[in-house]
Write an enzyme that holds these catalytic residues in place. Sequence first.
Site, PDB file in Angstrom:
ATOM      1  N   LYS A  51       0.843  -1.200   0.000  1.00 11.54           N
ATOM      2  CA  LYS A  51       0.000   0.000   0.000  1.00 11.54           C
ATOM      3  C   LYS A  51       0.880   1.254   0.000  1.00 11.54           C
ATOM      4  O   LYS A  51       2.080   1.185   0.267  1.00 11.54           O
ATOM      5  CB  LYS A  51      -0.909  -0.014   1.234  1.00 11.54           C
ATOM      6  CG  LYS A  51      -0.172   0.097   2.567  1.00 11.54           C
ATOM      7  CD  LYS A  51      -1.098  -0.196   3.738  1.00 11.54           C
ATOM      8  CE  LYS A  51      -0.334  -0.092   5.057  1.00 11.54           C
ATOM      9  NZ  LYS A  51      -1.118  -0.635   6.189  1.00 11.54           N
ATOM     10  N   TYR A 281      14.827  30.851   6.811  1.00 10.11           N
ATOM     11  CA  TYR A 281      13.608  31.457   7.367  1.00 10.11           C
ATOM     12  C   TYR A 281      13.674  31.581   8.885  1.00 10.11           C
ATOM     13  O   TYR A 281      14.061  30.637   9.585  1.00 10.11           O
ATOM     14  CB  TYR A 281      12.385  30.597   7.036  1.00 10.11           C
ATOM     15  CG  TYR A 281      11.921  30.721   5.609  1.00 10.11           C
ATOM     16  CD1 TYR A 281      11.499  31.936   5.089  1.00 10.11           C
ATOM     17  CD2 TYR A 281      11.897  29.601   4.790  1.00 10.11           C
ATOM     18  CE1 TYR A 281      11.067  32.037   3.777  1.00 10.11           C
ATOM     19  CE2 TYR A 281      11.461  29.683   3.478  1.00 10.11           C
ATOM     20  CZ  TYR A 281      11.044  30.908   2.972  1.00 10.11           C
ATOM     21  OH  TYR A 281      10.623  31.007   1.693  1.00 10.11           O
TER      22      TYR A 281
END
Length: 388
Positions: A51, A281
């Site tokens: 999956k 940042y």
Amino acid sequence: MTGEITFGPAPRLQALPYRSWVEVSRPQIAANFDAIRNVVGPDVEIMPVVKADAYRHGAVEVSRTLEERGARWLAVSNAEEGIALRDAGIRARIVVMADFLPFTREAMLSYNLTPVLHSLEDIPELDRLACVRERKVPFHLKIDSGMGRLGVRNQVAAIASTVLAGRYVELEGLMTHFASAANYQNKQTEEQTAVFNNVAAALNAAGVYPRLLHLSSTIPIAYGRRQAWRGMVRPGHAIYGYVSPARGHAPQRILEVKPALSWRATVLSVKDLPAGASVGYGAIFRATEPMRVAVLAAGYADGIPHRLSNRGSVIVNGKFAPILGAVSMDLTSIDVTRSPEVNVGDTVTLLGSEGALSIDAQEIAKLAGTISYSVLCGIHARVKRIYI
Ligand SMILES: *Cc1c(COP(=O)(O)O)cnc(C)c1O
């Protein structure tokens, strides 16, 4: 002499023309499957879980590798994932563990996918669809033995009568899923196993005989919980080379697997910063002395957890290099003051081995305050996949 341990000449990684890529070792996927086969023996079916694009290792390539290695079953989460495998030519049985939404049912039958049903009303519905096609359709039924998520909690009499009323459907497998398999400090796994065994026995007594009983994902395989193996096991993490650590007095681990995926990124820029300069940042890193900084062409949009800001490391030319400042969307800065030979275009390792050093998904997860599954699944689709 700095007293530092060195490991001979710095290993040079092959540079590829990508900003960031993962290398998935098909032989290692096969070896991990073999290791599981050796642990559970020839009489237990193995249904590898592919999956989420095989935990981002690439579901098609991983499934092909496993099928070649003898896997007769694969598990996915939803119909779309199963269809992608069928379209790629995968012939193994494919069990869809978490779907049966109204708009996927027809496709599941068309593509010969085997649904796991989670509610009794789904059984007559599947029977109706199978009847229209005049075809026998197998399904697996999930029992909620205590996870409290998907699965039926009905009385056995109701389950048995609903199953027996189906004319075109066949209850091929009965399954459950553990909530606390890694936790040996409580009894939840024993309790869930007992609930499941009682349901299975009572169904037999009512004349319902699912051929396959399955409860175990990686952890109950790896720590030898044999009473939970029954006829089939569903390993995911172990296929990719991981077993989470257990809590409490766990028995000796009996499964040895190795990570199959390495994740690299390319150096986009190298520059020297003076003492006092800040990086990135929020200026959450400030240089206290002159330093050399490399900027990598990968960021949180590629799957590097933002929580590694000012915390994680990568491997550069056989040495660890700390992440500096905030991880940004497409860029990550690292300290290469101790690897001044780094150039634009060089390759660094975000996850994997280089020389004597390695960083795995569990270590990254710990630093980022998450789990290794989430680190692997977080590697974005834009990161190129290379198979070796
Ligand atoms: C994902 C999943 C697995 C595989 O779990 P791992 O811990 O990765 O081995 C097995 N069964 C079910 C129902 C799952 O959802």
